[in-house]
Every structure is written in structure tokens, then in C-alpha cells.
Enzyme design. Structure first.
Site, PDB file in Angstrom:
ATOM      1  N   ASP A  39      31.641  65.592  44.209  1.00 50.40           N
ATOM      2  CA  ASP A  39      32.445  66.815  44.099  1.00 50.40           C
ATOM      3  C   ASP A  39      32.259  67.656  45.366  1.00 50.40           C
ATOM      4  O   ASP A  39      31.127  67.931  45.774  1.00 50.40           O
ATOM      5  CB  ASP A  39      32.005  67.610  42.862  1.00 50.40           C
ATOM      6  CG  ASP A  39      32.876  68.827  42.629  1.00 50.40           C
ATOM      7  OD1 ASP A  39      33.811  68.739  41.803  1.00 50.40           O
ATOM      8  OD2 ASP A  39      32.634  69.877  43.271  1.00 50.40           O
ATOM      9  N   ILE A  40      33.373  68.050  45.984  1.00 50.80           N
ATOM     10  CA  ILE A  40      33.313  68.865  47.204  1.00 50.80           C
ATOM     11  C   ILE A  40      32.865  70.278  46.834  1.00 50.80           C
ATOM     12  O   ILE A  40      33.463  70.926  45.957  1.00 50.80           O
ATOM     13  CB  ILE A  40      34.671  68.903  47.917  1.00 50.80           C
ATOM     14  CG1 ILE A  40      35.122  67.484  48.287  1.00 50.80           C
ATOM     15  CG2 ILE A  40      34.603  69.778  49.169  1.00 50.80           C
ATOM     16  CD1 ILE A  40      36.513  67.412  48.904  1.00 50.80           C
ATOM     17  N   GLU A  72      39.035  68.021  43.333  1.00 48.56           N
ATOM     18  CA  GLU A  72      38.168  67.698  44.462  1.00 48.56           C
ATOM     19  C   GLU A  72      37.091  66.690  44.080  1.00 48.56           C
ATOM     20  O   GLU A  72      36.067  66.571  44.743  1.00 48.56           O
ATOM     21  CB  GLU A  72      37.514  68.979  45.012  1.00 48.56           C
ATOM     22  CG  GLU A  72      36.555  69.666  44.067  1.00 48.56           C
ATOM     23  CD  GLU A  72      37.233  70.678  43.142  1.00 48.56           C
ATOM     24  OE1 GLU A  72      36.547  71.624  42.716  1.00 48.56           O
ATOM     25  OE2 GLU A  72      38.431  70.507  42.859  1.00 48.56           O
TER      26      GLU A  72
END
Length: 418
Positions: A260-261, A303
Site C-alpha cells: 500500500d502506497i 493504491e
């Protein structure tokens, strides 16, 4: 009733149906938009029997005679660039244009030549043979190798040979003393039927090819993420199921990770969604280019990305994911702050559903988020709770393991070798 009346009507109707079919497919499926060029080829071809029918019923003869012969030649030649465009190749436009100009010029210069002359007929049919031969060459050069395209190549070769045989048939059976008499000759029946059968056969193969391309494009669209080009969650599910089948009866481990960004919403809000899309593509490209060869990566929403890591237990998967985390932190984009990711890793249990593994990896991911982001977390050993308990989430029997911003030299080397 003229003998060739029915073949002329059938050829006109069949050509019109091919035009309608290719246009409908192109309209309903943007991925097959280039099929419109195939429709154009058959539209020109349809003018030949329509012109012949008009002449037969007393319409103005000379212009329609030129349209009758010229439109079929143009239709055959247009098929070559249409095929090239469909296959994504550069058309041989100079050769195609030369055949059209030479063929129409010869027809114009020999307008008053004696009907039924063998050499005149042979010279005229050569241009049609060249047009069909150009289509055969186009298929051989530009179409991917397949049984279907081999058949299409053969049909164009037969069509080319057929035009070279027609002068012999014209000399033997006679073409009629006038253009109106042509439709009542046996040669007209033979000519229209053989040409029609070959062009219909080619049209059917082309129709199958276009439909096949539509199916493949729709399959790719259904299993890939349009923004990053990575497989989507549906494709990841299929990949995971395939791995389960391959490891059935063995103890070979497989691990799942969710990437996950960090602070992605802040990037979108401050820099705009276009920049956010660029960040997603950059992270997707790095994950795809640096994953192990047997691993799968997919974008599963927003994301978030997921990795399926066959033949890796939690510790092995941890090293791989932490190396990817460090590589992502090295991405540099103008005007964008440092890009970091948080990763949750779990080892899938035997016969476990992908949704269960993702839930467990997701819990480890949130541990990484709560611990400060830019780190990996391991789910640890676990058991699956019965359905309906804890909403189907997995219990952890060991505490999570994590990676901070600093790694030992040994771990960094292991990660950079991935």
C-alpha cells in the site's frame, strides 16, 4: 432469366452482409475499430455485382461498366492495407496504389478492345491476380502465425490463381457480344460463382479473426488494470488457484503480500490525480520488473497491490518484500515527495481461499501503518477461524514481525539480488 442473375444477387447480398458485420463489430467493440477498413474493402466489392445488375436492367452502360471492373479491383487492393492496419503493421501503400492506377489505366486504354480476346482478358485479369497476391503477401508478412491465418493465406493464393485461369474459361465459353449479353453467358455464371465463393470464404475467415480479436481484447480488459497494465484482482484469483492446483499434495509454501502506497491521498489532493496516476504506474512498473520470475503482482484497488509468492514461506517473502520496499523508496519523480510503501505479508495455509490470505495480509499491513509506515509486517503463524467468527478474519497465534527503515547489510544484499 439471365443465367448469372442469381449469382449476381447473392454476391451483392453477401458482400453487403460482410460490410454490415464488420461495421457492427467495429461500432460495438472499440478494440476492433480497424475492422471498418475490412468493411470498406467489401463495400467496394459489392459495387461490382450491383453495377452488373444495373447494366442488366438497362442502366447507363459505360460508366457502370467501369465501376463494375474498377470497384472489384479497388476492393481487392484495399484489403491489403486493411489487413495491415488490423494487425497493427504499416500498409504497403505504394504497391497498392500502383496496382490500382495501372489496372484502371489499362482498362481505360483498352476500352474499345474486342470482347473475348484472350490476351486482352489475360492482361486485364493480371491486375486482379496481383491484388489478391498482395493480400496473400500481407497475411504472410503481417499476420501472426496461426492455422486460421494459414488458411486465409491459402484462400488469397487460390483467388490469385483463379483470376489467371478466368481468361481460359472466357475464351472457351465466351463472354457475350455485349455487356448486357454477358449476364446470360455460362462464363458469367462460372466467373461470379467462383469469385463469390472465394471472397466469401476469405470473408468468413476474416470475420472469425475479428471476433477472435474481440474476445481476446475483452478477456485482457476483464483481467487487467487499465491504468497500470498489471493484472487485476480477478486475474490474481486465477493465478492463485492455479498455484493451489500445482502444489496440491505437497508442502511447498506460498505467501501473499499487500503493498500500500503511504499517504497516497495526500499526493492526489496536493498534486492532482494525474500525478497520482503517474505514481501508481511507477510503483506498478517497479514491482513488476523486480518481482521474482515465478511471482505474480496485481493491482487490487486504489493504491493497493498484491503479490503472490510461490515457494516462499513468511521469512523468504519478508526479505523479497522488504527489498521491494527499499527500491520503491528510491523512486524519484519531479515535484513528488519520497514515495514509500507499507507491506503486510502472510503465508497462505493449505487449501486456504485467496480472500482469507488477503484479509490476514491486510491486518499485517495495518500493523505496518500503525507502526509508522514505510515498513513490512509479518502476520506470523495463524489458524483459520470458522466462518461467521470475527467476520471470517484469521486469528494470530504469534505476534507480528516488522521491518524498520534500517536493515542489516546482509538483508539489504539479499533484497537487492531479487
Amino acid at each position: 432469366m439471365p443465367q448469372a442473375l442469381l449469382p449476381l444477387i447473392m454476391n451483392a447480398l453477401v458482400a453487403a452482409m460482410f460490410v454490415a458485420s464488420f461495421l457492427t463489430i467495429a461500432y460495438l467493440n472499440p478494440a476492433a475499430a480497424k475492422a471498418r477498413w475490412l468493411a470498406l474493402s467489401y463495400a467496394f466489392g459489392a459495387l461490382t455485382p450491383v453495377s452488373e445488375l444495373a447494366i442488366l436492367h438497362g442502366a447507363w452502360g459505360e460508366p457502370l461498366t467501369m465501376i463494375s471492373s474498377g470497384s472489384l479491383l479497388i476492393g481487392l487492393v484495399v484489403m491489403s492495407p486493411a489487413l495491415s492496419l488490423f494487425y497493427g503493421k504499416r500498409p504497403m501503400l505504394i504497391v497498392a496504389t500502383s496496382i490500382i492506377v495501372a489496372g484502371l489505366s489499362y482498362r481505360w486504354l483498352t476500352w474499345d478492345a474486342t470482347r473475348g480476346s484472350f490476351w486482352n482478358e489475360m492482361a486485364f485479369q493480371v491486375f486482379f491476380a496481383l491484388a489478391s497476391g498482395l493480400c496473400a503477401i500481407t497475411v504472410r508478412r503481417h499476420a501472426p502465425r496461426s492455422a486460421l491465418n494459414t488458411v486465409l493465406f491459402g484462400i488469397f493464393v487460390l483467388t490469385s490463381l483463379h483470376f489467371l485461369i478466368k481468361p481460359f474459361a472466357a475464351s472457351h465459353f465466351g463472354t457475350g457480344s455485349t455487356k448486357q449479353a454477358y449476364a446470360g453467358s455460362l462464363y458469367a455464371v462460372i466467373s461470379q460463382m467462383t469469385t463469390g465463393v472465394l471472397l466469401i470464404a476469405g470473408g468468413l475467415i476474416l470475420l472469425i479473426t475479428v471476433l477472435q480479436s474481440v474476445v481476446q481484447a475483452n478477456h485482457a480488459l476483464a483481467h487487467s488494470d487499465p491504468l497500470t497494465g498489471l493484472p487485476n484482482r480477478r486475474a490474481l484469483q486465477k493465478s492463485f488457484e492455479m498455484i493451489k492446483l500445482q502444489r496440491r499434495g505437497s508442502e511447498t509454501p506460498v505467501s501473499i503480500a499487500i503493498v500500500d502506497i503511504d499517504n497516497f491521498k495526500r499526493i492526489n489532493d496536493r498534486l492532482g490525480h494525474d500525478v497520482g496516476d503517474d505514481v501508481l504506474r511507477a510503483v506498478a512498473t517497479l514491482l513488476d520488473h523486480n518481482r521474482p520470475a515465478i511471482a505474480s503482482v496485481a493491482r487490487i484497488g486504489g493504491e493497493e497491490f498484491a503479490l503472490v509468492l510461490p515457494e516462499q514461506n513468511e521469512q523468504g517473502a519478508f526479505l523479497i518484500c522488504d527489498a521491494l520496499r527499499l527500491l520503491i523508496a528510491e523512486i524519484r519523480m519531479p515535484g513528488v515527495p519520497q514515495i514509500t510503501v507499507s507491506i503486510g505479508v502472510t503465508q497462505a495455509l493449505h487449501d486456504e481461499l485467496l480472500t482469507d490470505s488477503l484479509r490476514c495480509a491486510d491486518r499485517a499491513l495495518y500493523q505496518a501503518k500503525r507502526a509508522g509506515r514505510n515498513r513490512c509486517e509479518l502476520a506470523g503463524q495463524r489458524v483459520i477461524t470458522p466462518l461467521g467468527t470475527e467476520n471470517g478474519l484469521n486469528n494470530h497465534t504469534n505476534g507480528p514481525h516488522q521491518s524498520g527503515l534500517a536493515r542489516s547489510p546482509l538483508q539489504l544484499n539479499l533484497g537487492n539480488d531479487i
